[in-house]
Design an enzyme around this catalytic site. Sequence first.
Site, PDB file in Angstrom:
ATOM      1  CD  GLN A 163      -3.140   0.705   2.106  1.00 25.98           C
ATOM      2  OE1 GLN A 163      -4.049  -0.014   1.707  1.00 25.98           O
ATOM      3  NE2 GLN A 163      -3.107   1.176   3.332  1.00 25.98           N
ATOM      4  CD  GLU A 205      -2.291   7.477   3.016  1.00 28.85           C
ATOM      5  OE1 GLU A 205      -1.054   7.328   3.082  1.00 28.85           O
ATOM      6  OE2 GLU A 205      -3.086   6.813   3.686  1.00 28.85           O
ATOM      7  CG  ASP A 258       0.713   0.299   5.446  1.00 27.52           C
ATOM      8  OD1 ASP A 258       0.596  -0.911   5.726  1.00 27.52           O
ATOM      9  OD2 ASP A 258      -0.232   1.106   5.546  1.00 27.52           O
ATOM     10  CE  LYS A 360      -3.789   4.135  10.110  1.00 30.00           C
ATOM     11  NZ  LYS A 360      -4.231   3.090   9.135  1.00 30.00           N
ATOM     12  NE  ARG A 389      -7.189   5.213   9.093  1.00 28.98           N
ATOM     13  CZ  ARG A 389      -7.994   4.234   9.533  1.00 28.98           C
ATOM     14  NH1 ARG A 389      -8.567   4.345  10.724  1.00 28.98           N
ATOM     15  NH2 ARG A 389      -8.201   3.138   8.822  1.00 28.98           N
ATOM     16  CB  SER A 390      -6.589   6.845   2.917  1.00 31.40           C
ATOM     17  OG  SER A 390      -7.744   6.148   3.330  1.00 31.40           O
TER      18      SER A 390
END
EC number: 4.2.1.11
Length: 451
Positions: A163, A205, A258, A360, A389-390
């Site tokens: 990712q 992102e 990630d 998070k 977060r995205s």
Amino acid sequence: MSRIERIFAREILDSRGTPTVEVEVWTEFGGYGCAKAPSGASTGVNEALELRDGDKARYNGKGVLKAVKNVNEIIAPKLIGVDALDQLTVDRIMLDLDGTEFKTKLGANGILAVSLAVAKSAASELDIPLYKYLGGVQAKKLPVPMLNVINGGEHADSAIDFQEFMIMPVGAKSFSEALRWSSETFQALKSLLKSKKDITAVGDEGGFAPNFEWAYEKHDLKSFKAKTPAEIALDLLVEAIKKAGYKPGKDGIMIAMDCASSELYLEDKKYHFKKIEKVTNQEWSLTTDEMISYLEKLVDNYPIISIEDGLAETDWEGFTKLTQKIGDKVQIVGDDLFTTNPKFIKQGINKKAANSTLIKLNQIGTLSETVEAITMTQKAGWTAVVSHRSGETEDTTIADLAVAFNTGQIKTGSMSRSDRIAKYNRLLQIESELDKNAVYDGLEAFYNLKK
């Protein structure tokens, strides 16, 4: 004592154009706070619930009017008159009102926005920055940024199953210098992709989402020049770091990944690389032991210092094996594995399943619980990495949080998209405010590793 006078929630949009919750809080002596809830694309099964409306005729079912209503009609009346400076009581009232383990009644998106807005209103009333309100005189450490410059997996329509591929300027002497190194490397990477006629569009992102068509021939798995897309991405990063004039490694810029491996893990308990399969028309899957060996190979061949979610969130035994194998030289970060939940972090500490926790805020849903997760992580000798977060907004709370608790690391996107840059700009402001008291640890932020 400063009583909460008014709370108001509304539906706004995040960086993906998807609804999220914004909450404003006013106190009796003029304090004001506003906070916006983030949203994830790749989510752990044990995350607190992000309450959505489910009305397909409106925002494809992703509206948050239910969460907004819960704040305005259920939470707000119970918090009016409560001391804004008493964060534990504020959060406890909301947890009791919800009454469920994963906040499925009221929704973590609404609860979190209230929790953060209350903290901001208290800081505002005291006329001090949020990081000082939360961390006091000890709040002085600027985090090493973990910048996502190549996107894959669920965050982009690219050729990469993993990712995120990130750069970490561990050799810089200050946060502002680290950010400059990162920006210059990001631009060098863009130049390299352009020279290869690859895509320079960005993912959720802000990182690039290349297709790597220049790196393979059609219908031949071995045509990645004997390398997988992850290795091609890593080669590009090393080249970009050098092109920008910096050293790949401990004296300059290191790499973090990630893998978001839960997205690859299927019922046969193998990791399936679907994007490779789509490109090559050939299956490519790995067992847990094979995945560990693959990650170990990457660590041996590239300047990697951190791996997040290297295995699936249900593969606890595999995580322990991975940490035993490479945890002395690489940060093993649990994200989906722990979901910022002290219950699962404690389990991970006992099993020695990682050496770092990704923090998070919306995974757990209140500021108090987030602080508990950070404290538990640090007491175990692990690192805590505060993360976005995205799906984000211009809210910069996580920047203050990283400094308040001296976490030493922050993960908040790339060098593009204003929702990501806002956090970096906030950190630059904090560094300027702290002046000579500002600390940037660089490589020393990885106190969980053998140097």
